[in-house]
Design a protein around this motif. Structure first.
Motif, PDB file in Angstrom:
ATOM      1  N   ALA A 409     102.555 -21.913  79.683  1.00  0.00           N
ATOM      2  CA  ALA A 409     101.995 -20.626  80.063  1.00  0.00           C
ATOM      3  C   ALA A 409     100.507 -20.769  80.395  1.00  0.00           C
ATOM      4  N   GLU A 410     100.023 -19.895  81.275  1.00  0.00           N
ATOM      5  CA  GLU A 410      98.635 -19.979  81.721  1.00  0.00           C
ATOM      6  C   GLU A 410      97.653 -19.846  80.567  1.00  0.00           C
ATOM      7  N   ASP A 411      97.901 -18.910  79.651  1.00  0.00           N
ATOM      8  CA  ASP A 411      96.940 -18.737  78.566  1.00  0.00           C
ATOM      9  C   ASP A 411      96.923 -19.943  77.639  1.00  0.00           C
ATOM     10  N   ASP A 412      98.071 -20.624  77.476  1.00  0.00           N
ATOM     11  CA  ASP A 412      98.094 -21.840  76.678  1.00  0.00           C
ATOM     12  C   ASP A 412      97.349 -22.973  77.388  1.00  0.00           C
ATOM     13  N   CYS A 413      97.509 -23.063  78.707  1.00  0.00           N
ATOM     14  CA  CYS A 413      96.772 -24.076  79.468  1.00  0.00           C
ATOM     15  C   CYS A 413      95.265 -23.871  79.311  1.00  0.00           C
ATOM     16  N   LEU A 414      94.822 -22.620  79.402  1.00  0.00           N
ATOM     17  CA  LEU A 414      93.401 -22.338  79.271  1.00  0.00           C
ATOM     18  C   LEU A 414      92.917 -22.546  77.843  1.00  0.00           C
ATOM     19  N   ALA A 415      93.800 -22.287  76.874  1.00  0.00           N
ATOM     20  CA  ALA A 415      93.452 -22.616  75.491  1.00  0.00           C
ATOM     21  C   ALA A 415      93.250 -24.119  75.346  1.00  0.00           C
ATOM     22  N   GLY A 416      94.078 -24.896  76.053  1.00  0.00           N
ATOM     23  CA  GLY A 416      93.918 -26.346  76.036  1.00  0.00           C
ATOM     24  C   GLY A 416      92.603 -26.784  76.648  1.00  0.00           C
ATOM     25  N   VAL A 417      92.206 -26.147  77.749  1.00  0.00           N
ATOM     26  CA  VAL A 417      90.925 -26.466  78.383  1.00  0.00           C
ATOM     27  C   VAL A 417      89.779 -26.201  77.421  1.00  0.00           C
ATOM     28  N   THR A 418      89.807 -25.045  76.768  1.00  0.00           N
ATOM     29  CA  THR A 418      88.743 -24.698  75.833  1.00  0.00           C
ATOM     30  C   THR A 418      88.706 -25.661  74.652  1.00  0.00           C
ATOM     31  N   ALA A 419      89.888 -26.009  74.125  1.00  0.00           N
ATOM     32  CA  ALA A 419      89.943 -26.958  73.009  1.00  0.00           C
ATOM     33  C   ALA A 419      89.401 -28.318  73.428  1.00  0.00           C
ATOM     34  N   LEU A 420      89.781 -28.770  74.621  1.00  0.00           N
ATOM     35  CA  LEU A 420      89.297 -30.060  75.103  1.00  0.00           C
ATOM     36  C   LEU A 420      87.789 -30.024  75.287  1.00  0.00           C
ATOM     37  N   ALA A 421      87.270 -28.936  75.848  1.00  0.00           N
ATOM     38  CA  ALA A 421      85.820 -28.812  76.024  1.00  0.00           C
ATOM     39  C   ALA A 421      85.111 -28.848  74.677  1.00  0.00           C
ATOM     40  N   ASP A 422      85.646 -28.160  73.675  1.00  0.00           N
ATOM     41  CA  ASP A 422      85.039 -28.174  72.340  1.00  0.00           C
ATOM     42  C   ASP A 422      85.008 -29.589  71.769  1.00  0.00           C
ATOM     43  N   VAL A 423      86.125 -30.291  71.929  1.00  0.00           N
ATOM     44  CA  VAL A 423      86.221 -31.653  71.401  1.00  0.00           C
ATOM     45  C   VAL A 423      85.234 -32.579  72.110  1.00  0.00           C
ATOM     46  N   LEU A 424      85.203 -32.511  73.433  1.00  0.00           N
ATOM     47  CA  LEU A 424      84.303 -33.393  74.193  1.00  0.00           C
ATOM     48  C   LEU A 424      82.855 -33.113  73.850  1.00  0.00           C
ATOM     49  N   GLU A 425      82.506 -31.841  73.728  1.00  0.00           N
ATOM     50  CA  GLU A 425      81.123 -31.502  73.379  1.00  0.00           C
ATOM     51  C   GLU A 425      80.771 -32.036  71.996  1.00  0.00           C
ATOM     52  N   GLY A 426      81.703 -31.890  71.044  1.00  0.00           N
ATOM     53  CA  GLY A 426      81.434 -32.375  69.694  1.00  0.00           C
ATOM     54  C   GLY A 426      81.305 -33.883  69.642  1.00  0.00           C
ATOM     55  N   LEU A 427      82.173 -34.603  70.374  1.00  0.00           N
ATOM     56  CA  LEU A 427      82.137 -36.076  70.347  1.00  0.00           C
ATOM     57  C   LEU A 427      80.963 -36.638  71.115  1.00  0.00           C
ATOM     58  N   ALA A 428      80.434 -35.885  72.101  1.00  0.00           N
ATOM     59  CA  ALA A 428      79.369 -36.411  72.952  1.00  0.00           C
ATOM     60  C   ALA A 428      77.992 -36.254  72.329  1.00  0.00           C
ATOM     61  N   ARG A 429      77.932 -35.661  71.152  1.00  0.00           N
ATOM     62  CA  ARG A 429      76.652 -35.550  70.454  1.00  0.00           C
ATOM     63  C   ARG A 429      76.507 -36.699  69.472  1.00  0.00           C
ATOM     64  N   ARG A 430      75.371 -37.316  69.455  1.00  0.00           N
ATOM     65  CA  ARG A 430      75.141 -38.451  68.546  1.00  0.00           C
ATOM     66  C   ARG A 430      74.959 -37.962  67.114  1.00  0.00           C
TER      67      ARG A 430
END
Length: 430
Positions: A409-430
């Motif tokens: 579903a579209e809202d689940d896909c967008l939830a995945g995008v947001t989750a991935l963005a949160d993860v990438l932002e958290g991992l990219a900080r030293r």
């Protein structure tokens, strides 16, 4: 089901994450609309994006356009995998995400492409937030993940990780007798340098692959996104049943050495043994010679795919199937050869990275993100022996995959995008 997920879009702001306004940033919806028609068969509605074919070339062109349109550094490695970089990967400890764009025969739209589209969309969302990265960031499209053309899954990542030798790769052949090097060359790529790529993998500090779930665990739990714990051990075995070709209308039943009978009984045995062990076993591909309606076959070649939660169970299942096949072959006067064509042991994703991702995703809402295993193989599993890897799954309401009916579903896909963005932002900080 979440309906409040923000739509990823183009924006400016930030340094490292974005040193200039995003040039022509594209939303998730627009990217999905552009990519979706490529390689789609008009009759089945499924996808035929096989490695180094015209459809695959269109997908690769799409990836390059997305990378360059965002001002990312684009490159293709020695094994044909595509990379898009923000920052200098030579600095090392890079945070990388991505998946694949190829498909199984008549596959679904989400398996692989959802991860690639979500990677670009997550970068768009991070730029909209004004996020700043302290580490290099990369997006990758691994080549020939499904193995639909040459019979071996994850060719691009296996070559990079040294799990597939150059000699083995050169022997890979499709159904028309075209070798992997010939196919790469015909598609405009130089196959001479294929092989292990330890220098490139050494740049990666963490690889996170987002993928549509190929099962219904998230639908049953009511969650949009989950974290992978492990990939079951799995492999592919070729069963060659050799009998005697003869006339279908004049040969008495008692005089036949029909390999199709042994093969059919083995298919049923595979189902029986898998059910008893709580595993899965599938004969999904078959080749018959001489393949005539009025001819008893001389050769029936079937490919077994089997997977289980642990190695011991998988060994029990495959051994039982092979023993049953040999009994059936002997009963019908048929010869049998069994060849293991590929195998991947159990993959436990790095616990520290998995726990960090769970902490990142649960920190704002004190949310416990579900952790689940999977029987499907992925590039993240191949890389896990060389690079810290993790996976995110997006809910699949039906559990159907490798089929045109695959859906998220579209809202689940967008939830995945947001989750991935949160993860990438958290991992990219030293």
């Amino acid at each position: 089901m979440r309906n409040d997920c923000p739509q990823p879009g183009a924006a400016s702001g930030g340094t490292d994450a974005d040193s200039s306004p995003v040039p022509g940033g594209t939303s998730f919806h627009e990217m999905w609309r552009e990519l979706r028609p490529i390689g789609r068969h008009p009759d089945s509605g499924g996808y035929r994006r096989f490695a180094w074919t015209a459809a695959d070339g269109e997908c690769r062109g799409w990836f390059e356009e997305q990378a360059r349109g965002r001002g990312l550094t684009y490159e293709v490695d020695r094994n044909g995998n595509q990379w898009a970089w923000l920052g200098d990967p030579e600095q090392g400890d890079a945070v990388v995400t991505g998946s694949h764009l190829d498909s199984v025969p008549d596959g679904g739209a989400f398996d692989g492409p959802l991860g690639v589209v979500s990677s670009f969309a997550a970068l768009d969302e991070l730029r909209a937030r004004g996020a700043r990265f302290d580490k290099p960031f990369g997006i990758v499209n691994f080549g020939d993940e499904e193995g639909a053309r040459f019979g071996l899954a994850c060719v691009g990542s296996r070559l990079a990780a040294g799990q597939l030798t150059v000699e083995q790769a050169h022997r890979l052949t499709d159904g028309d007798g075209v070798t992997l090097p010939q196919a790469m060359e015909a598609a405009g790529y130089d196959p001479e340098d294929i092989g292990p790529d330890p220098e490139r993998l050494a740049r990666i500090g963490a690889f996170v692959e987002l993928h549509v779930e190929q099962g219904r665990a998230l639908d049953l739990s009511g969650d949009s996104v989950g974290i992978a714990s492990a990939i079951w051990p799995h492999g592919r075995w070729r069963f060659d049943f050799r009998g005697e070709a003869n006339h279908a209308g004049t040969t008495r039943l008692v005089d036949r050495r029909d390999p199709m009978l042994s093969y059919a009984e083995t298919v049923l045995a595979a189902r029986r043994e898998a059910r008893l062990a709580g595993a899965v076993a599938t004969f999904g591909k078959i080749s018959v010679e001489p393949n005539g309606v009025n001819a008893i076959p001389s050769l029936v070649r079937g490919w077994l795919d089997s997977r289980a939660e642990d190695q011991k169970t998988l060994d029990v299942v495959v051994t039982a199937i092979e023993e049953a096949a040999r009994d059936y072959a002997q009963e019908h006067g048929v010869a049998l050869d069994v060849v293991r064509e590929s195998f991947t042991p159990v993959v436990e994703f790095e616990h520290a990275l998995r726990d960090e991702i769970a902490r990142i995703l649960g920190r704002d809402a004190d949310l416990k993100v579900p952790v689940l295993g999977t029987g499907a193989g992925h590039d993240a599993g191949i890389l896990s022996g060389r690079v810290p890897t993790a996976m995110l799954f997006v809910r699949n309401p039906t559990g159907v995959s490798h089929s045109p009916a695959e859906h998220a579903a579209e809202d689940d896909c967008l939830a995945g995008v947001t989750a991935l963005a949160d993860v990438l932002e958290g991992l990219a900080r030293r």
